[in-house]
Motif scaffolding. Structure first.
Motif, PDB file in Angstrom:
ATOM      1  N   LEU A  50      27.155 -30.036  15.050  1.00 37.27           N
ATOM      2  CA  LEU A  50      27.653 -30.020  16.424  1.00 37.27           C
ATOM      3  C   LEU A  50      28.396 -31.304  16.757  1.00 37.27           C
ATOM      4  O   LEU A  50      29.445 -31.288  17.396  1.00 37.27           O
ATOM      5  N   ARG A  51      27.833 -32.421  16.332  1.00 34.31           N
ATOM      6  CA  ARG A  51      28.473 -33.703  16.617  1.00 34.31           C
ATOM      7  C   ARG A  51      29.814 -33.825  15.914  1.00 34.31           C
ATOM      8  O   ARG A  51      30.727 -34.480  16.412  1.00 34.31           O
ATOM      9  N   ALA A  52      29.922 -33.184  14.755  1.00 34.01           N
ATOM     10  CA  ALA A  52      31.172 -33.265  13.999  1.00 34.01           C
ATOM     11  C   ALA A  52      32.226 -32.294  14.517  1.00 34.01           C
ATOM     12  O   ALA A  52      33.381 -32.350  14.095  1.00 34.01           O
ATOM     13  N   GLY A  53      31.824 -31.401  15.423  1.00 32.52           N
ATOM     14  CA  GLY A  53      32.808 -30.511  16.013  1.00 32.52           C
ATOM     15  C   GLY A  53      32.669 -29.048  15.641  1.00 32.52           C
ATOM     16  O   GLY A  53      33.535 -28.242  15.993  1.00 32.52           O
ATOM     17  N   ALA A  54      31.576 -28.660  14.946  1.00 29.39           N
ATOM     18  CA  ALA A  54      31.362 -27.245  14.647  1.00 29.39           C
ATOM     19  C   ALA A  54      31.038 -26.497  15.938  1.00 29.39           C
ATOM     20  O   ALA A  54      30.425 -27.039  16.852  1.00 29.39           O
ATOM     21  N   ASP A  55      31.443 -25.232  16.002  1.00 31.33           N
ATOM     22  CA  ASP A  55      31.159 -24.416  17.177  1.00 31.33           C
ATOM     23  C   ASP A  55      29.867 -23.625  17.034  1.00 31.33           C
ATOM     24  O   ASP A  55      29.241 -23.265  18.024  1.00 31.33           O
ATOM     25  N   ASP A  56      29.482 -23.347  15.795  1.00 33.95           N
ATOM     26  CA  ASP A  56      28.245 -22.603  15.560  1.00 33.95           C
ATOM     27  C   ASP A  56      27.744 -22.921  14.159  1.00 33.95           C
ATOM     28  O   ASP A  56      28.458 -23.504  13.344  1.00 33.95           O
ATOM     29  N   TYR A  57      26.509 -22.505  13.875  1.00 34.39           N
ATOM     30  CA  TYR A  57      25.819 -22.916  12.661  1.00 34.39           C
ATOM     31  C   TYR A  57      24.872 -21.792  12.267  1.00 34.39           C
ATOM     32  O   TYR A  57      24.126 -21.284  13.103  1.00 34.39           O
ATOM     33  N   THR A  75      31.979 -30.628  36.192  1.00 33.08           N
ATOM     34  CA  THR A  75      30.704 -30.289  35.571  1.00 33.08           C
ATOM     35  C   THR A  75      30.937 -29.709  34.181  1.00 33.08           C
ATOM     36  O   THR A  75      32.044 -29.290  33.833  1.00 33.08           O
ATOM     37  N   VAL A  76      29.868 -29.667  33.406  1.00 34.15           N
ATOM     38  CA  VAL A  76      29.958 -29.092  32.061  1.00 34.15           C
ATOM     39  C   VAL A  76      30.426 -27.637  32.113  1.00 34.15           C
ATOM     40  O   VAL A  76      31.335 -27.247  31.369  1.00 34.15           O
ATOM     41  N   PRO A  77      29.852 -26.788  32.983  1.00 35.16           N
ATOM     42  CA  PRO A  77      30.354 -25.409  33.059  1.00 35.16           C
ATOM     43  C   PRO A  77      31.832 -25.334  33.438  1.00 35.16           C
ATOM     44  O   PRO A  77      32.565 -24.484  32.926  1.00 35.16           O
ATOM     45  N   PRO A 100      33.547 -18.943  30.115  1.00 33.14           N
ATOM     46  CA  PRO A 100      32.964 -18.866  31.447  1.00 33.14           C
ATOM     47  C   PRO A 100      31.455 -18.722  31.450  1.00 33.14           C
ATOM     48  O   PRO A 100      30.819 -18.902  32.484  1.00 33.14           O
ATOM     49  N   THR A 101      30.853 -18.397  30.312  1.00 34.74           N
ATOM     50  CA  THR A 101      29.399 -18.261  30.265  1.00 34.74           C
ATOM     51  C   THR A 101      28.714 -19.613  30.368  1.00 34.74           C
ATOM     52  O   THR A 101      27.532 -19.706  30.669  1.00 34.74           O
ATOM     53  N   GLY A 102      29.463 -20.697  30.102  1.00 32.33           N
ATOM     54  CA  GLY A 102      28.884 -22.027  30.242  1.00 32.33           C
ATOM     55  C   GLY A 102      27.891 -22.375  29.148  1.00 32.33           C
ATOM     56  O   GLY A 102      27.025 -23.229  29.326  1.00 32.33           O
ATOM     57  N   GLN A 103      27.987 -21.725  28.002  1.00 37.97           N
ATOM     58  CA  GLN A 103      27.075 -22.007  26.900  1.00 37.97           C
ATOM     59  C   GLN A 103      27.667 -23.085  25.995  1.00 37.97           C
ATOM     60  O   GLN A 103      28.869 -23.138  25.782  1.00 37.97           O
ATOM     61  N   GLY A 104      26.828 -23.945  25.452  1.00 36.71           N
ATOM     62  CA  GLY A 104      27.279 -24.925  24.479  1.00 36.71           C
ATOM     63  C   GLY A 104      27.610 -26.268  25.075  1.00 36.71           C
ATOM     64  O   GLY A 104      28.641 -26.855  24.761  1.00 36.71           O
ATOM     65  N   ALA A 105      26.733 -26.773  25.958  1.00 34.50           N
ATOM     66  CA  ALA A 105      26.993 -28.049  26.619  1.00 34.50           C
ATOM     67  C   ALA A 105      27.149 -29.197  25.627  1.00 34.50           C
ATOM     68  O   ALA A 105      27.877 -30.164  25.898  1.00 34.50           O
ATOM     69  N   GLU A 106      26.496 -29.110  24.475  1.00 29.66           N
ATOM     70  CA  GLU A 106      26.607 -30.173  23.485  1.00 29.66           C
ATOM     71  C   GLU A 106      28.042 -30.338  23.002  1.00 29.66           C
ATOM     72  O   GLU A 106      28.475 -31.431  22.679  1.00 29.66           O
ATOM     73  N   VAL A 137      33.889 -35.226  24.359  1.00 27.02           N
ATOM     74  CA  VAL A 137      34.202 -36.396  25.182  1.00 27.02           C
ATOM     75  C   VAL A 137      34.038 -37.676  24.364  1.00 27.02           C
ATOM     76  O   VAL A 137      34.854 -38.597  24.462  1.00 27.02           O
ATOM     77  N   LEU A 138      33.001 -37.730  23.538  1.00 32.44           N
ATOM     78  CA  LEU A 138      32.796 -38.909  22.696  1.00 32.44           C
ATOM     79  C   LEU A 138      33.971 -39.106  21.742  1.00 32.44           C
ATOM     80  O   LEU A 138      34.450 -40.230  21.551  1.00 32.44           O
ATOM     81  N   ARG A 139      34.460 -38.017  21.146  1.00 29.64           N
ATOM     82  CA  ARG A 139      35.588 -38.127  20.221  1.00 29.64           C
ATOM     83  C   ARG A 139      36.867 -38.502  20.968  1.00 29.64           C
ATOM     84  O   ARG A 139      37.687 -39.269  20.461  1.00 29.64           O
ATOM     85  N   LEU A 140      37.017 -37.977  22.178  1.00 28.76           N
ATOM     86  CA  LEU A 140      38.187 -38.314  22.976  1.00 28.76           C
ATOM     87  C   LEU A 140      38.164 -39.784  23.368  1.00 28.76           C
ATOM     88  O   LEU A 140      39.182 -40.475  23.306  1.00 28.76           O
ATOM     89  N   ARG A 141      37.011 -40.272  23.766  1.00 25.61           N
ATOM     90  CA  ARG A 141      36.890 -41.695  24.117  1.00 25.61           C
ATOM     91  C   ARG A 141      37.232 -42.565  22.901  1.00 25.61           C
ATOM     92  O   ARG A 141      37.903 -43.597  23.037  1.00 25.61           O
ATOM     93  N   LYS A 142      36.803 -42.152  21.732  1.00 27.82           N
ATOM     94  CA  LYS A 142      37.103 -42.894  20.510  1.00 27.82           C
ATOM     95  C   LYS A 142      38.610 -42.933  20.251  1.00 27.82           C
ATOM     96  O   LYS A 142      39.154 -43.958  19.828  1.00 27.82           O
ATOM     97  N   ALA A 143      39.299 -41.821  20.526  1.00 26.58           N
ATOM     98  CA  ALA A 143      40.748 -41.768  20.321  1.00 26.58           C
ATOM     99  C   ALA A 143      41.467 -42.713  21.276  1.00 26.58           C
ATOM    100  O   ALA A 143      42.455 -43.352  20.909  1.00 26.58           O
TER     101      ALA A 143
END
Length: 247
Positions: free
Chosen positions: A104-111, A185-187, A197-203, A209-215
């Motif tokens: 998830l931290r590396a950018g995967a959408d599912d596992y 908000t996250v949703p 629109p389901t708002g799932q996957g807040a991680e 955002v962390l990767r964007l801040r790094k860029a």
């Protein structure tokens, strides 16, 4: 008895799946499974050929095994995220929580952990595809004197220096910037940036955002433009350097 294969999904445009798996038997099983859904299947036995295929064929979704020769799944995912926000589902023989978190931290959408149900795998891919926008309204250019963004040319600059952003990072920054000073908000971000629109996957939002801040910090170590508001969401507050930005 093997799990029942779900019936093919009807879509306006054909789905193309890129399967990256070094085990030829697993590749064959996945190819047959996905072709029964009416999907076009591309396969790669290793990470390097997968990246070439991705650039040449532009698939709709990537099914990526972690244990690959030469470039492993983690390295492939990192390079994929540098180029695109293509939906990625990772496969692994290990169900360790640390691996899921790393993905998830590396950018995967599912596992998904092997062995898996055919029904579940297809359902998860369909869920990822539903989050991909079929069309997107072009928003106007943004310019606050420090950050300049043009969706028409997909270019972004910070204090005159080009930002190296993936498509997802561009959409995220553009969405936050146009709401400058307002907490999203996250949703809200999931709906506006990911079309989820389901708002799932807040991680996903947190790590994006962390990767964007790094860029941003890569071009300006003092670019403290993004703020996480505890319990609420995120906002773009512009450049914090004294005297910068519009008056």
């Amino acid at each position: 008895m093997s799990p029942r294969v779900p019936s093919p999904v009807t879509r306006a445009t054909p789905v193309t799946v890129l399967v990256v798996e070094d085990d030829p038997d697993v590749r064959l099983v996945l190819t047959v499974l996905f072709e029964r859904q009416g999907w076009t299947v591309l396969t790669s036995p290793d990470g390097r050929s997968a990246l070439r295929t991705l650039l040449e064929r532009n698939p709709d979704v990537l099914v990526l095994d972690i244990g690959l020769p030469e470039l492993d799944g983690w390295q492939v995912l990192e390079r994929v995220r540098d180029m695109t926000d293509l939906p990625v589902l990772m496969l692994t023989a290990h169900g360790h929580e640390t691996d899921r978190v790393r993905g998830l931290r590396a950018g995967a959408d599912d596992y998904l952990t092997k062995p898996f149900s055919n029904n579940e795998l297809v359902a998860r891919i369909e869920a990822l595809l539903r989050r991909v926008p079929t069309h997107r309204r072009e928003e106007g250019a943004y310019d606050d004197g420090v950050l300049r963004m043009d969706p028409a040319t997909r270019t972004a600059e910070w204090r005159g220096t080009a930002l190296d952003l993936s498509l997802l990072q561009f959409r995220l920054l553009h969405t936050l910037a146009r709401a400058r000073g307002t907490v999203l908000t996250v949703p809200q971000l999931l709906e506006r940036v990911w079309d989820d629109p389901t708002g799932q996957g807040a991680e996903r939002v947190k790590f994006a955002v962390l990767r964007l801040r790094k860029a941003l910090l890569a071009v300006d170590p003092g670019a403290d433009a993004l703020e996480a508001v505890r319990g609420l969401g995120y906002r773009y507050r512009g450049d914090r350097h004294e005297g910068s930005g519009p008056g």
